[in-house]
Each structure stands twice: as C-alpha cells, then as structure tokens.
Design a protein around this motif. Structure first.
Motif, PDB file in Angstrom:
ATOM      1  N   LYS A 290      21.452  36.525 114.435  1.00  0.00           N
ATOM      2  CA  LYS A 290      19.976  35.793 113.772  1.00  0.00           C
ATOM      3  C   LYS A 290      20.123  34.510 113.374  1.00  0.00           C
ATOM      4  CE  LYS A 290      20.919  38.716 110.066  1.00  0.00           C
ATOM      5  NZ  LYS A 290      21.081  38.998 108.788  1.00  0.00           N
ATOM      6  N   ARG A 291      18.929  33.911 113.810  1.00  0.00           N
ATOM      7  CA  ARG A 291      18.779  32.450 113.477  1.00  0.00           C
ATOM      8  C   ARG A 291      18.223  32.320 112.047  1.00  0.00           C
ATOM      9  NH1 ARG A 291      20.130  28.910 118.012  1.00  0.00           N
ATOM     10  NH2 ARG A 291      22.083  30.019 118.375  1.00  0.00           N
ATOM     11  N   ALA A 292      19.173  31.947 111.155  1.00  0.00           N
ATOM     12  CA  ALA A 292      18.428  31.992 109.816  1.00  0.00           C
ATOM     13  C   ALA A 292      17.582  30.352 109.502  1.00  0.00           C
ATOM     14  CB  ALA A 292      19.623  31.969 108.511  1.00  0.00           C
ATOM     15  N   GLY A 293      18.163  29.470 110.309  1.00  0.00           N
ATOM     16  CA  GLY A 293      17.507  28.266 110.056  1.00  0.00           C
ATOM     17  C   GLY A 293      18.033  27.299 110.592  1.00  0.00           C
ATOM     18  N   SER A 294      18.585  26.280 109.768  1.00  0.00           N
ATOM     19  CA  SER A 294      19.579  25.263 110.457  1.00  0.00           C
ATOM     20  C   SER A 294      20.898  25.638 110.706  1.00  0.00           C
ATOM     21  CB  SER A 294      19.793  24.194 109.360  1.00  0.00           C
ATOM     22  OG  SER A 294      20.433  24.736 108.095  1.00  0.00           O
ATOM     23  N   PHE A 295      21.715  24.894 111.379  1.00  0.00           N
ATOM     24  CA  PHE A 295      22.952  25.400 112.080  1.00  0.00           C
ATOM     25  C   PHE A 295      24.119  25.993 110.973  1.00  0.00           C
ATOM     26  CE2 PHE A 295      27.312  24.387 113.132  1.00  0.00           C
ATOM     27  CZ  PHE A 295      27.205  25.006 114.488  1.00  0.00           C
ATOM     28  N   PHE A 296      24.023  25.110 109.816  1.00  0.00           N
ATOM     29  CA  PHE A 296      25.082  25.610 108.893  1.00  0.00           C
ATOM     30  C   PHE A 296      24.745  26.927 108.045  1.00  0.00           C
ATOM     31  CE2 PHE A 296      23.459  24.415 104.853  1.00  0.00           C
ATOM     32  CZ  PHE A 296      22.633  23.237 105.208  1.00  0.00           C
ATOM     33  N   GLU A 297      23.537  27.064 107.908  1.00  0.00           N
ATOM     34  CA  GLU A 297      22.901  28.199 107.537  1.00  0.00           C
ATOM     35  C   GLU A 297      23.394  29.618 108.437  1.00  0.00           C
ATOM     36  OE1 GLU A 297      18.896  28.672 105.980  1.00  0.00           O
ATOM     37  OE2 GLU A 297      18.823  26.685 105.487  1.00  0.00           O
ATOM     38  N   ASP A 298      23.337  29.260 109.589  1.00  0.00           N
ATOM     39  CA  ASP A 298      23.693  30.385 110.655  1.00  0.00           C
ATOM     40  C   ASP A 298      25.057  30.591 110.476  1.00  0.00           C
ATOM     41  OD1 ASP A 298      21.257  30.480 111.499  1.00  0.00           O
ATOM     42  OD2 ASP A 298      21.297  29.344 113.225  1.00  0.00           O
ATOM     43  N   VAL A 299      25.839  29.389 110.360  1.00  0.00           N
ATOM     44  CA  VAL A 299      27.531  29.579 110.132  1.00  0.00           C
ATOM     45  C   VAL A 299      27.738  30.476 108.851  1.00  0.00           C
ATOM     46  CG1 VAL A 299      29.570  28.479 109.589  1.00  0.00           C
ATOM     47  CG2 VAL A 299      28.053  27.680 111.416  1.00  0.00           C
ATOM     48  N   HIS A 300      27.008  30.169 107.975  1.00  0.00           N
ATOM     49  CA  HIS A 300      27.169  30.987 106.410  1.00  0.00           C
ATOM     50  C   HIS A 300      26.873  32.313 106.637  1.00  0.00           C
ATOM     51  CE1 HIS A 300      26.345  26.999 104.264  1.00  0.00           C
ATOM     52  NE2 HIS A 300      27.510  26.809 104.986  1.00  0.00           N
ATOM     53  N   ASP A 301      25.845  32.451 107.503  1.00  0.00           N
ATOM     54  CA  ASP A 301      25.268  34.046 107.600  1.00  0.00           C
ATOM     55  C   ASP A 301      26.364  34.758 108.194  1.00  0.00           C
ATOM     56  OD1 ASP A 301      23.494  35.804 107.081  1.00  0.00           O
ATOM     57  OD2 ASP A 301      23.079  35.749 109.268  1.00  0.00           O
ATOM     58  N   VAL A 302      27.208  34.197 109.243  1.00  0.00           N
ATOM     59  CA  VAL A 302      27.942  34.859 110.041  1.00  0.00           C
ATOM     60  C   VAL A 302      29.332  35.008 109.270  1.00  0.00           C
ATOM     61  CG1 VAL A 302      29.587  34.769 112.163  1.00  0.00           C
ATOM     62  CG2 VAL A 302      27.358  34.044 112.289  1.00  0.00           C
ATOM     63  N   ALA A 303      29.789  33.785 108.443  1.00  0.00           N
ATOM     64  CA  ALA A 303      30.908  33.868 107.754  1.00  0.00           C
ATOM     65  C   ALA A 303      31.098  34.977 106.529  1.00  0.00           C
ATOM     66  CB  ALA A 303      31.222  32.597 107.004  1.00  0.00           C
ATOM     67  N   ARG A 304      29.614  35.360 106.149  1.00  0.00           N
ATOM     68  CA  ARG A 304      29.471  36.317 104.986  1.00  0.00           C
ATOM     69  C   ARG A 304      29.702  37.760 105.669  1.00  0.00           C
ATOM     70  NH1 ARG A 304      25.645  32.639 102.201  1.00  0.00           N
ATOM     71  NH2 ARG A 304      24.131  32.780 103.648  1.00  0.00           N
ATOM     72  N   LEU A 305      29.362  37.890 107.043  1.00  0.00           N
ATOM     73  CA  LEU A 305      29.728  39.188 107.560  1.00  0.00           C
ATOM     74  C   LEU A 305      31.198  39.351 107.907  1.00  0.00           C
ATOM     75  CD1 LEU A 305      26.673  38.844 110.221  1.00  0.00           C
ATOM     76  CD2 LEU A 305      26.841  40.184 108.069  1.00  0.00           C
ATOM     77  N   ILE A 306      31.872  38.481 107.756  1.00  0.00           N
ATOM     78  CA  ILE A 306      33.447  38.929 107.947  1.00  0.00           C
ATOM     79  C   ILE A 306      34.025  39.942 106.918  1.00  0.00           C
ATOM     80  CG2 ILE A 306      35.770  37.912 108.277  1.00  0.00           C
ATOM     81  CD1 ILE A 306      34.369  35.176 108.417  1.00  0.00           C
ATOM     82  N   PRO A 307      34.326  41.063 107.490  1.00  0.00           N
ATOM     83  CA  PRO A 307      34.996  42.100 106.370  1.00  0.00           C
ATOM     84  C   PRO A 307      36.041  41.683 105.779  1.00  0.00           C
ATOM     85  CG  PRO A 307      34.600  42.922 108.874  1.00  0.00           C
ATOM     86  CD  PRO A 307      34.518  41.155 108.904  1.00  0.00           C
ATOM     87  N   GLU A 308      36.359  42.337 104.738  1.00  0.00           N
ATOM     88  CA  GLU A 308      37.273  42.023 103.793  1.00  0.00           C
ATOM     89  C   GLU A 308      38.543  42.485 104.431  1.00  0.00           C
ATOM     90  OE1 GLU A 308      36.775  42.748  99.491  1.00  0.00           O
ATOM     91  OE2 GLU A 308      38.947  43.518  99.630  1.00  0.00           O
ATOM     92  N   GLY A 309      39.708  41.469 104.420  1.00  0.00           N
ATOM     93  CA  GLY A 309      41.023  41.840 105.132  1.00  0.00           C
ATOM     94  C   GLY A 309      40.813  41.070 106.648  1.00  0.00           C
ATOM     95  N   ARG A 310      39.773  40.670 107.092  1.00  0.00           N
ATOM     96  CA  ARG A 310      39.682  40.183 108.365  1.00  0.00           C
ATOM     97  C   ARG A 310      39.226  38.471 108.381  1.00  0.00           C
ATOM     98  NH1 ARG A 310      39.329  44.683 111.620  1.00  0.00           N
ATOM     99  NH2 ARG A 310      41.427  45.585 110.994  1.00  0.00           N
ATOM    100  N   VAL A 311      39.935  37.802 109.446  1.00  0.00           N
ATOM    101  CA  VAL A 311      39.439  36.693 109.471  1.00  0.00           C
ATOM    102  C   VAL A 311      39.001  36.195 110.977  1.00  0.00           C
ATOM    103  CG1 VAL A 311      41.477  35.857 108.080  1.00  0.00           C
ATOM    104  CG2 VAL A 311      41.911  36.185 110.524  1.00  0.00           C
ATOM    105  N   THR A 312      38.473  34.906 110.914  1.00  0.00           N
ATOM    106  CA  THR A 312      37.914  34.787 112.384  1.00  0.00           C
ATOM    107  C   THR A 312      38.216  33.095 112.530  1.00  0.00           C
ATOM    108  OG1 THR A 312      36.265  34.730 113.825  1.00  0.00           O
ATOM    109  CG2 THR A 312      35.724  34.016 111.574  1.00  0.00           C
ATOM    110  N   SER A 313      37.952  32.451 113.619  1.00  0.00           N
ATOM    111  CA  SER A 313      38.165  31.385 114.024  1.00  0.00           C
ATOM    112  C   SER A 313      36.906  30.484 114.038  1.00  0.00           C
ATOM    113  CB  SER A 313      38.989  30.765 115.090  1.00  0.00           C
ATOM    114  OG  SER A 313      38.123  31.411 116.433  1.00  0.00           O
ATOM    115  N   TYR A 314      36.813  29.106 113.706  1.00  0.00           N
ATOM    116  CA  TYR A 314      35.831  28.008 113.968  1.00  0.00           C
ATOM    117  C   TYR A 314      35.096  28.248 115.318  1.00  0.00           C
ATOM    118  CZ  TYR A 314      38.045  26.241 109.841  1.00  0.00           C
ATOM    119  OH  TYR A 314      38.943  25.981 108.622  1.00  0.00           O
ATOM    120  N   GLY A 315      35.935  28.325 116.363  1.00  0.00           N
ATOM    121  CA  GLY A 315      35.592  28.335 117.635  1.00  0.00           C
ATOM    122  C   GLY A 315      34.714  29.774 117.805  1.00  0.00           C
ATOM    123  N   ALA A 316      35.084  30.792 117.316  1.00  0.00           N
ATOM    124  CA  ALA A 316      34.551  32.178 117.484  1.00  0.00           C
ATOM    125  C   ALA A 316      33.200  32.070 117.005  1.00  0.00           C
ATOM    126  CB  ALA A 316      35.530  32.996 116.863  1.00  0.00           C
TER     127      ALA A 316
END
Length: 111
Positions: free
Chosen positions: A2-28
């Motif tokens: 989902k393209r919320a808008g600007s780049f960092f908003e998309d990043v925020h959106d994806v980051a918020r979807l990270i389940p608890e107890g899970r992690v991801t990388s910047y590159g991903a």
DNA sequence: TAACTGACTCGGC
DNA sequence: AGCCGAGCCAGTT
C-alpha cells in the motif's frame, strides 16, 4: 503493497505491521517498497518515525546482521534492546540472537 | 539554491 | 576473511 504517500510514510506503515516478537531489516523493507538499495532511506524514515502518529515500533527494525545499529537514536539507547527482550527476542552485545529465526520478511508475509 | 548527511547493502580487492 | 569504495533517495542546512 500500500502506497500511503511519501516514502517514509510507507516505511512507517510496513514497520507497524511487524508482529510482536519479530524483527526485520532495513533492506527488506526497502526491497518491499521497491526502492531496492535505498536501505539508508528506511533508516532515515525511522528517525522521522519517532514523531509519527501512531508510533512506529522502530526497535523491531535492525540492520541485515541483526545488529542494533539504530539503538543510538533511542533514549536511552538501551531501551531498544529492552523492548526487544521484552518481546521474547534475545539480544546480546547489541546483536539479536537467532536473528534469522525472528526475521520477518514483508515480501513473504505481506506478499 | 546547491551540497551534505544518514538507524544500509552489495561487490570487489 | 576482513577492509574499502560505490550506489541509493529524501530531508535538512
């Protein structure tokens, strides 16, 4: 994706979807957004995430090595590790133990 | 307005 | 196996 808008908003959106107890990388995240190598921007977006609404679990985003490189931007820096450990993630010497085991890939999870 | 910086990653040596 | 250089994009000064 989902393209919320600007780049960092998309990043925020994806980051918020990270389940608890899970992690991801910047590159991903960068790859998921299609920006490819612009993992730097993801980190920069995370910086803006501190003022984002709703708050973004930036502590769940680390570099590809599982190293808590971004902890220095927390206050106090130890909080990042504390939050991760609180979610059941083992962290030692600023490095996530079994990082790949806790890894959450937006490309796979979100499709 | 132009230039620099940055919570990264990959490829080459 | 470790170090070094290049690429990437947007926000800040």
């Amino acid at each position: 994706m989902k393209r919320a808008g600007s780049f960092f908003e998309d990043v925020h959106d994806v980051a918020r979807l990270i389940p608890e107890g899970r992690v991801t990388s910047y590159g991903a995240i960068a790859k998921y957004l299609g920006t490819g190598m612009s993992a730097r921007m993801v980190g920069w977006a995370m910086n803006a995430s501190f003022n984002a609404e709703p708050p973004v679990p930036a502590h769940r985003v680390v570099n590809r090595q599982g190293l808590l490189t971004g902890k220095i931007h927390f206050s106090p820096p130890e909080m990042m590790q504390a939050l991760l450990e609180r979610e059941g993630i083992r962290v030692e010497n600023d490095c996530i133990i079994d990082f790949q085991k806790h890894f959450w890939d937006p490309m796979v999870e979100l499709g």
